[in-house]
Design an enzyme around this catalytic site. Structure first.
Site: not given
Ligand SMILES: NC(=O)c1ccc[n+]([C@@H]2O[C@H](COP(=O)([O-])OP(=O)(O)OC[C@H]3O[C@@H](n4cnc5c(N)ncnc54)[C@H](O)[C@@H]3O)[C@@H](O)[C@H]2O)c1
Length: 311
Positions: A36-37, A146, A32-33, A11, A187, A62, A115
């Protein structure tokens, strides 16, 4: 040499963190899957022997064979467009995904940094927002998926800290911008820049008087790194306190990218924050950090990125 696992490494912020820590001589395991990246954010690292990419959903178990010193948990939907599209996955990554990461950190005896976001303050009644403010969030409003996912992320991280003695750090990131944001992620800054570059109408939600504070990615990354290296375990705001209305932002961008776009206004989405500005006295005191980039320099570098982007 430290080994650091970064979730959300493909991302926007995760890929910059990866580059930064590789320069600091960390070995990086990036997870990362690609929800959105974008793999292009990591393309320049394909031959880097200190970087290993694992395509994996953080909500699933994992197993990692390596020793790990640090875990930076950045996997999450982050833009309103994304979390409104994936409301359940957003809640899962903040809850199930975060717990997977905390368990992994315990197992590896690693320091974990998670984060969080200024969205934990919701539509704030205190301005600017200090870490001591509890926020004004509507849990069942559209943004609740969110905001509450991140409030839960903070709560479970603190619980692992107090009950299990896990060394944790929590960064509350305010709007960050720069190269590698996605064109269509909704954004404000990438939206406006791409609308102006393509000579489309500029779309503003609300009357444009709502304010935001924008921190350039390089400043954000330095702040995150300083939090990681600190001994402080409670949340710290990382953001730029220079506050602009959305109308002011659009006017600045129209001067930087000359063009003849119209501006059109739509209704403000439900529970959209009217103001947003971090109080960063804690960051100044604890980690001796404050942002350096001014908005014009940061915007110019972001505009250049989008102008050169192979779409
Ligand atoms: N950009 C900002 O202004 C900002 C502000 C506050 C907080 N944050 C937080 O910073 C983090 C990164 O945000 P960003 O702007 O880089 O967003 P981004 O969408 O560019 O990056 C998020 C990454 O997480 C990955 N991801 C999502 N769900 C996953 C899962 N289940 N398993 C593995 N990977 C998954 C995505 O594919 C993507 O690569 C997020 O946690 C976000 O909440 C960002």
């Amino acid at each position: 040499m430290k080994t650091t696992l970064i979730t959300g490494c493909a991302g926007f912020i995760g890929s910059h963190l990866t580059d930064f820590l590789l320069k600091k001589k960390h070995k990086i395991i990036g997870i990362d899957n690609l929800l959105t990246g974008d793999e292009r954010n990591l393309h320049h690292l394909k031959d880097n022997k200190d970087f290993k990419f694992i395509k994996h959903d953080v909500c699933k178990n994992l197993e990692i064979d390596y020793d790990i010193d640090y875990i930076l948990h950045f996997a999450s939907t982050a833009s309103p467009t994304d979390y409104l599209k994936y409301p359940i996955r957003t809640l899962q990554i903040g809850s199930i995904g975060t717990e997977q990461i905390l368990k992994l950190a315990l197992k590896k005896n690693a320091t974990v940094l998670v984060a969080s976001t200024s969205e934990v303050y919701g539509d704030p009644l205190e301005h600017p927002q200090k870490e001591t403010y509890f926020g004004n969030v509507n849990p069942i409003g559209p943004r609740g998926v969110y905001d509450e996912a991140k409030r839960y992320l903070e709560a479970i991280t603190m619980a692992y800290h107090s009950k299990m003695n896990l060394d944790c750090k929590i960064v509350r990131i305010f709007n960050t911008y720069g190269p590698r944001m996605r064109v269509g992620d909704g954004r404000a800054i990438p939206n406006f820049i791409n609308q102006i570059i393509n000579n489309n109408d500029i779309t503003i939600y609300g009357d444009g008087s709502q304010t935001r504070s924008f921190c350039y990615i390089d400043d954000t990354i330095k702040g995150i790194y300083k939090v990681l290296k600190s001994n402080y375990n409670l949340p710290i705001n990382i953001g730029n306190p220079d506050e602009y209305s959305i109308n002011e932002l659009v006017n600045i961008l129209k001067k930087l990218i000359p063009n003849s776009c119209n501006t059109i206004y739509f209704d403000l989405p439900e529970n959209d924050p009217k103001v947003r500005k971090p109080n960063i006295s804690l960051a100044k005191k604890i980690i001796k950090w404050e942002p350096n980039y001014n908005l014009i320099d940061g915007l110019n570098s972001t505009i250049n990125y989008f102008l050169k982007l192979d779409k």
